[in-house]
Every structure is written in C-alpha cells, then in structure tokens.
Design an enzyme around this catalytic site. Structure first.
Site, short mmCIF file in Angstrom:
data_model
loop_
_atom_site.label_atom_id
_atom_site.label_comp_id
_atom_site.label_asym_id
_atom_site.label_seq_id
_atom_site.Cartn_x
_atom_site.Cartn_y
_atom_site.Cartn_z
N TYR A 88 1.11 -1.19 0.09
CA TYR A 88 -0.01 -0.12 0.11
C TYR A 88 0.93 1.43 -0.09
O TYR A 88 2.01 1.26 0.51
CB TYR A 88 -0.92 -0.02 1.30
N CYS A 89 0.51 2.36 -0.39
CA CYS A 89 0.91 3.81 -0.40
C CYS A 89 -0.27 4.61 0.30
O CYS A 89 -1.26 4.06 0.84
CB CYS A 89 1.28 4.19 -1.56
N TRP A 90 -0.03 6.01 -0.25
CA TRP A 90 -1.13 6.66 0.62
C TRP A 90 -2.72 6.63 -0.03
O TRP A 90 -3.57 6.38 0.72
CB TRP A 90 -0.93 8.34 0.56
#
Length: 309
Positions: A88-90
């Site tokens: 995941y990222c933002w």
C-alpha cells in the site's frame, strides 16, 4: 466496510509492505507493516514539486531516474519477507501499483490495498464507530485497574490496554522508562489492531482515561462512547494503593521521579512538592507516593463527579 484485502492485513500468512516515505510511515502505518520506501522524504518532495510546477511527465521521469538503480534492492527486501505481499501507499496510486507490479514481475505474489492507507484509515474509523459494548474500569490512582483488566483478558474477556498502546500510564510519572509514544494517528491504528477479531456484541473493557494519555489523543468517537459507558469502580484501601504504586514506581530513576514531581509543582503546591522530592531523595517512596496521591485523589474526585446520578 472492510474489503477482503483489508481483512487479511493482520494475518500471519501475509507480509504487509508500506512503500511510502519513512516520514509518512513514522506518522502512522498499518500495525505490522514493513517499510520499503519507494522514495526518501527528500526525493518525494522533489518529485512532488516537479509534478506541481512542471508536469506529470517530468515527475515520472525524475522518479524513474531516482528509483531505477534501486529496483533490485526493493525486490530483495520483499523476497526476504518470504510471504505473499500486501502493498500500500497513501491512496492506492502509482507508488503501490508500481511496486506491486515490480514484485509480481519478479515472481512474488503481490496485491495492493484498494485506496491505500487512506482507505485503511476510513475502514478503521468505521469499525471503531460501531456500537461497541464499552465497559470502563475506574478508580483512584493505584487501585489496580491494569491488573484487573489483565485478569479479565486472561479469563477470555475482550480488553484493550490503552496505556500499553500509548506507551504512557497517564500521569506526570506515566512516561518514565517508557518507549516513545506513537502519534495520535498511529494510536488509532494500534487500537484497530488490538480490536481485530473482537465481537461487537460482547463487552469491550478499557481503563478510565482522559481525552489524552500523555501526548496522545484518543479517537473522539471512542472517548465519547467511554464517557457514557457502564463503569466498574475499584474500591481499594489507601494503604494497598500506596503499596501498589511503590512497587510500580519505587525502582525508577530518582532524577526522573523528581522531574515528575516538578511538573505538578503548581498543582501540588510548593511545600508538598518540596517534601515529596526530599522523600524521594531519602528513599522514602511510601511518603512520596502518599503526597502525590493527595493531588491525584483530588483530581479523581473532581472528574468522578460528572458520573454521579
């Protein structure tokens, strides 16, 4: 509601990989996630500036220039986790999709979290806002609330140790010899993790806390629900409370105990603070605790009035 991917983030069968910058990770992350940052803090700022001031294409070009030499290293870090990956990222955008593609292309099982960390935070807030059956354990300082909760947990009850999650015991003395506190943002993540597997139809036991524990704020929905929840009040004799506190704090560094008394000097009063510090210096922890309780008991009595019928 939580997606099937989010429901697997705490499973031992998966390794969760946070590809955001170290600064983003430090502010708050999914509990248990490993940080394999695509960019450093400075690099992300550089790429972001180019995106805003120049173009998307220039930002992508600069990003590729930065990460190109490091691609093999990212894969080796991910491979060392030796599990299927959840990345995941933002917001579930280019960073997580690019890294997940890299991992998959390199033969690793990888999937992304829809809407990324932002989606996780939304799902966590929604879960915390469910109609939980909160039960609050209250009582003056030294009553043994933490031990009471531990006994409940050992008996199979659903218990959250808020002070343990906050790395702080809630008083001027509560941060002594404790690890650094999490951010308020990460505190909610820790609470969400602690409640994993909890049944909303069963009671959830917590210790009575103020809105803040040290420097950490409790989630607003949780705090407001705790304020109106049924309370189990522990009535422990004063001498036993003093004994409990001497056992808990008596072996801590003297300079830190003295500093803690100094922090409450204004509320404790100059003369009592002086006597308490002298007692600490003489090793008379019983007397020092007795003086501290004069202040904390008055504070407890004042706050307890709001629950009187």
């Amino acid at each position: 509601m939580m997606t099937s991917v989010l429901e697997s983030i705490y499973s031992e069968e998966y390794a969760v990989v946070d590809v955001r910058t170290p600064a983003e990770y430090e502010k708050g992350h999914i509990v248990g996630a490993v940080n394999i940052p695509l960019f450093t803090n400075e690099e992300r700022a550089d790429v972001g500036t180019r995106y805003v001031k120049q173009s998307r294409e220039e930002a992508i070009r600069r990003g590729l220039e930065l990460v190109g030499p490091r691609l093999a290293g990212y894969v080796e870090q991910a491979r060392s986790l030796d599990k299927p990956l959840v990345v995941y990222c933002w917001r579930g955008g280019m960073r997580s999709s690019s890294m997940s593609w890299l991992f998959s292309t390199s033969g690793l099982a990888s999937q992304t979290i829809p809407r990324g960390y932002k989606g996780f935070r939304k799902a966590a807030a929604e879960r915390l806002a469910l109609p939980w059956q909160w039960r609050v354990v209250a009582g003056p300082t030294g009553s043994g609330k933490t031990s009471f909760l531990r006994t409940l947990a050992e008996g199979g009850e659903q218990v959250i140790d808020l002070e343990g999650l906050a790395n702080h015991k809630g008083s001027s003395f509560g941060g002594i010899m404790q690890p650094a506190q999490p951010t308020t943002e990460h505190m909610m993540n820790r609470i969400h993790h602690a409640m994993h597997g909890f049944d909303v139809s069963r009671p959830v036991w917590v210790e009575d806390e103020s809105r803040t524990i040290g420097r950490v704020h409790l989630p607003e929905t949780m705090f407001e629900s705790m304020r109106v929840a049924p309370r189990q009040i522990l009535e422990t004799p004063l001498e036993m409370r003093i004994t409990n506190l001497v056992a808990e704090y008596g072996q801590l560094p003297l300079d830190e105990l003295i500093a803690a008394f100094d922090r409450i000097r204004e509320k404790l009063g100059g003369d009592r603070t002086k006597r308490a510090i002298e007692a600490v210096q003489l090793g008379d922890m019983h007397a020092a605790v007795e003086i501290a309780l004069d202040y904390y008991d008055r504070t407890y009595a004042f706050t307890a009035k709001r629950f009187e019928v």
